[in-house]
Design a protein around this motif. Structure first.
Motif, PDB file in Angstrom:
ATOM      1  N   THR A 100       4.893   6.101   7.283  1.00 29.87           N
ATOM      2  CA  THR A 100       3.812   6.450   6.373  1.00 29.87           C
ATOM      3  C   THR A 100       3.906   5.646   5.083  1.00 29.87           C
ATOM      4  N   ASP A 101       5.119   5.430   4.604  1.00 27.03           N
ATOM      5  CA  ASP A 101       5.304   4.635   3.388  1.00 27.03           C
ATOM      6  C   ASP A 101       4.792   3.211   3.587  1.00 27.03           C
ATOM      7  N   SER A 102       5.090   2.613   4.735  1.00 23.80           N
ATOM      8  CA  SER A 102       4.614   1.260   5.019  1.00 23.80           C
ATOM      9  C   SER A 102       3.092   1.221   5.111  1.00 23.80           C
ATOM     10  N   LEU A 103       2.518   2.243   5.730  1.00 21.06           N
ATOM     11  CA  LEU A 103       1.062   2.314   5.817  1.00 21.06           C
ATOM     12  C   LEU A 103       0.436   2.397   4.434  1.00 21.06           C
ATOM     13  N   GLU A 104       1.021   3.219   3.581  1.00 20.42           N
ATOM     14  CA  GLU A 104       0.499   3.345   2.219  1.00 20.42           C
ATOM     15  C   GLU A 104       0.531   2.009   1.490  1.00 20.42           C
ATOM     16  N   LYS A 105       1.646   1.293   1.597  1.00 24.69           N
ATOM     17  CA  LYS A 105       1.761  -0.003   0.933  1.00 24.69           C
ATOM     18  C   LYS A 105       0.799  -1.018   1.529  1.00 24.69           C
ATOM     19  N   GLY A 106       0.507  -0.879   2.814  1.00 26.38           N
ATOM     20  CA  GLY A 106      -0.355  -1.837   3.489  1.00 26.38           C
ATOM     21  C   GLY A 106      -1.837  -1.629   3.256  1.00 26.38           C
ATOM     22  N   VAL A 107      -2.239  -0.406   2.902  1.00 25.33           N
ATOM     23  CA  VAL A 107      -3.678  -0.127   2.797  1.00 25.33           C
ATOM     24  C   VAL A 107      -4.110   0.321   1.405  1.00 25.33           C
ATOM     25  N   TYR A 108      -3.146   0.464   0.487  1.00 23.17           N
ATOM     26  CA  TYR A 108      -3.487   0.808  -0.893  1.00 23.17           C
ATOM     27  C   TYR A 108      -2.925  -0.250  -1.834  1.00 23.17           C
TER      28      TYR A 108
END
Length: 220
Positions: free
Chosen positions: A173-181
């Protein structure tokens, strides 16, 4: 419909204005800045699909910028444009993904940029098929079901795009957050879960696998 967004780090003389105009004519969104500080401000507030660095002998500090981005695991593709042949080797040693000479013709630079974007998705085509009837168009950033355009919204589309780049592997989830925000956003895990739920409603429950510890994975 979204489009590929490119950030160009130019010099004061706008020496690659011809290339920038060519990118815009080929449906890319192009933002321009003229120094490292402005570049960092831009990526703090926005997400980009490609960085282009204009580098000549007087701008060697831009190699340090590329190295810094890689050290922070910024996965955005990085292209150097130069008029000096000796810069090519230095560019690759600094960690850029592609380096071209400014005299490159209009058709070739578009082909090289598209190749870089496809490389992130590990494909050789402009489309990824999730199922026989669901496809994702990389350069238009859109989902089609039975050839019909389906509206997902910007964030859900970015999450799908990120999962496709790492398809077959779990993404935290942390990687997703960094990738899309962008870095200046105050994102929360609950927001990611909401958009995952939205995606599943459109493309089906079976394609996106979730794991309490490892995050999310798209299986295609």
């Amino acid at each position: 419909m979204s489009r590929i967004r490119i950030l160009v780090l130019e010099s004061n003389d706008l020496s690659i204005s011809r290339i920038i105009k060519n990118l815009e004519n080929n449906n890319f969104i192009v933002d321009i800045c003229i120094n490292n500080d402005k570049f960092l401000e831009k990526i703090y507030k926005n997400l980009y699909d490609l960085y282009i660095f204009n580098i000549d002998e007087t701008l060697n500090n831009r190699f340090q910028l590329i190295k810094m981005l890689n050290s922070y695991q910024d996965l955005t593709m990085k292209m150097v444009i130069t008029s000096i042949q000796s810069i090519v080797k230095l560019s690759y040693l600094s960690g850029c993904d592609e380096c071209v000479i400014k005299t490159i013709n209009e058709t070739e630079i578009i082909l090289r940029i598209k190749t870089l974007i496809r490389r992130q998705f590990r494909v050789y085509t402009d489309t990824i098929y999730l199922t026989k009837n669901i496809e994702y168009e990389i350069f238009n950033k859109r989902v089609l079901i039975n050839k019909k355009d389906i509206f997902l919204g910007k964030k859900a589309t970015l999450i799908l795009e990120y999962l496709l780049k790492f398809r077959g592997s779990f993404v935290s989830t942390d990687s997703l957050e960094k990738g899309v925000y962008p870095a200046n956003s105050d994102s929360k895990n609950g927001v990611i879960r909401f958009y995952i739920h939205q995606l599943r409603q459109v493309i089906g429950d079976n394609l996106i696998v979730s794991h309490r510890t490892y995050g999310y994975k798209i299986d295609i």
